[in-house]
Design an enzyme around this catalytic site. Sequence first.
Site, PDB file in Angstrom:
ATOM      1  N   HIS A  78       0.795  -1.044  -0.112  1.00  0.00           N
ATOM      2  CA  HIS A  78       0.095   0.054  -0.123  1.00  0.00           C
ATOM      3  C   HIS A  78       0.917   1.070  -0.024  1.00  0.00           C
ATOM      4  O   HIS A  78       0.539   2.091  -0.611  1.00  0.00           O
ATOM      5  CB  HIS A  78      -0.805  -0.073   1.168  1.00  0.00           C
ATOM      6  CG  HIS A  78      -1.795   1.387   1.461  1.00  0.00           C
ATOM      7  ND1 HIS A  78      -3.238   1.169   1.343  1.00  0.00           N
ATOM      8  CD2 HIS A  78      -1.494   2.619   1.986  1.00  0.00           C
ATOM      9  CE1 HIS A  78      -3.600   2.641   1.407  1.00  0.00           C
ATOM     10  NE2 HIS A  78      -2.697   3.200   2.056  1.00  0.00           N
ATOM     11  N   GLU A  79       1.845   1.318   0.985  1.00  0.00           N
ATOM     12  CA  GLU A  79       2.787   2.397   1.131  1.00  0.00           C
ATOM     13  C   GLU A  79       3.717   2.498  -0.207  1.00  0.00           C
ATOM     14  O   GLU A  79       4.052   3.817  -0.751  1.00  0.00           O
ATOM     15  CB  GLU A  79       3.716   2.283   2.101  1.00  0.00           C
ATOM     16  CG  GLU A  79       2.809   2.442   3.681  1.00  0.00           C
ATOM     17  CD  GLU A  79       1.734   3.529   3.631  1.00  0.00           C
ATOM     18  OE1 GLU A  79       2.339   4.661   3.111  1.00  0.00           O
ATOM     19  OE2 GLU A  79       0.768   3.576   4.427  1.00  0.00           O
ATOM     20  N   HIS A  82       2.130   4.506  -3.018  1.00  0.00           N
ATOM     21  CA  HIS A  82       2.156   5.949  -2.590  1.00  0.00           C
ATOM     22  C   HIS A  82       3.631   6.521  -3.229  1.00  0.00           C
ATOM     23  O   HIS A  82       3.606   7.521  -3.785  1.00  0.00           O
ATOM     24  CB  HIS A  82       1.884   6.346  -1.290  1.00  0.00           C
ATOM     25  CG  HIS A  82       0.651   6.061  -0.972  1.00  0.00           C
ATOM     26  ND1 HIS A  82      -0.692   6.986  -1.575  1.00  0.00           N
ATOM     27  CD2 HIS A  82      -0.111   5.402   0.229  1.00  0.00           C
ATOM     28  CE1 HIS A  82      -1.792   6.431  -0.982  1.00  0.00           C
ATOM     29  NE2 HIS A  82      -1.390   5.682   0.271  1.00  0.00           N
ATOM     30  N   ASP A 174      -6.048   8.728   3.323  1.00  0.00           N
ATOM     31  CA  ASP A 174      -5.912   8.876   1.992  1.00  0.00           C
ATOM     32  C   ASP A 174      -7.416   9.549   1.299  1.00  0.00           C
ATOM     33  O   ASP A 174      -7.247  10.240   0.565  1.00  0.00           O
ATOM     34  CB  ASP A 174      -5.779   7.558   1.231  1.00  0.00           C
ATOM     35  CG  ASP A 174      -4.438   6.873   1.611  1.00  0.00           C
ATOM     36  OD1 ASP A 174      -3.419   7.810   1.796  1.00  0.00           O
ATOM     37  OD2 ASP A 174      -4.389   5.880   1.700  1.00  0.00           O
TER      38      ASP A 174
END
Length: 396
Positions: A78-79, A82, A174
């Site tokens: 997930h990170e 980004h 987010d």
Amino acid sequence: MNQDEPKPQRTEEPGGGILMGRPFGVPVYVAPSWFVVAALITWVFGDQIERVLPELGAARYLVSLFFAVAFYASVLVHELAHTIAALRFKLPVRRIQLQFFGGVSEIEKETETPGREFVLAFVGPLLSLVLAGVFYLSLYAVEPGTVPGVLLGGLMISNLIVAIFNLLPGLPLDGGRMLRAVVWKITGKPMSGTVAAAWVGRALAVLVLVGLPLLTRTGLLGNSTEDIGGFETVTDALLAAILAAIIWTGAGNSLRMARLREHLPELRARALTRRAIPVEPATPLSEALRRANEAGARALVVVDGAGEPTGIVREAAIAAVPQHRRPWVAVSTLAQDLTDGMRVPAELTGQPLLDHLRASPATEYLVVEDTGEIYGVLATTDVERAFVQAMARPST
């Protein structure tokens, strides 16, 4: 992965945690708090496994530990989403940190457009949704009621929860950044987007604090209410309080950071610089101060025979010399030798100015023109005072 990436090493950075690797050149740290939540997940999920696979016995905790690690690997994905988007937009990423409640990608600059802000925020939950779908499809390849089935089901649900939670429209989530981008696009003002998303985030914090325990007590989350006792009630309330505190604090920090970035352009080296006069090394302090007073200057720069600056007479050092001693003290004995980092271009403003000062800590800096001519002396106390005054002014 970069070709020149060093092998992961278990070294520590103050405030960062344990360095686990550098995917795409960005260091990934595991905070000490991760071990606390990993232990909690192992304990809680182990009890859930016992209901489905009682024959595992104590081995259920090994399976549960594997789930905790796999879940945080999903958080890392997930990170990384980004991070990859940020690097694609030429935004520097300081580090990724896995901590108690998920992970954080520390992106050091703001996006330039609301569209990029929206994309940068959305890719994280999108990847979590994709992972949930992958784990769901993988369930068809295993038998129900087995260890692989339990693990894949748990990972599907946990990634789905991560995606939905992060899509909530309030900072620092987010979804809050996505809401900020939308308001920014409509109003043309990034600060308006931040204010709106931050206050929605604070409302979410209150909703989580009150609503999460109620949902658990009423069984609306799909849980059984028959076995809920005093311990479970306290645990739910504590979890809700921690989540609410994280969201509320994050929303407040987002507001402060936005106000900081809004006022940064007001910090200009030229405007904050004190007028200075050049003095030779052997000049008595009393004589140097007399010349400065006549010229209306507030700083002294020591120069050599060719007129080249070699040092700055420190303000604190001047104040420490008694009046009766000043005729007998040469300015060179009070000067700090100049280094390259202590030379500040007069045109520096905002974040580049702060970055320059942070890279070369000192009490005073020599401000110079592009031609190398001395413009004056910049004191860190003046920068700090201007920064505080700027932050105290209302946002536009």
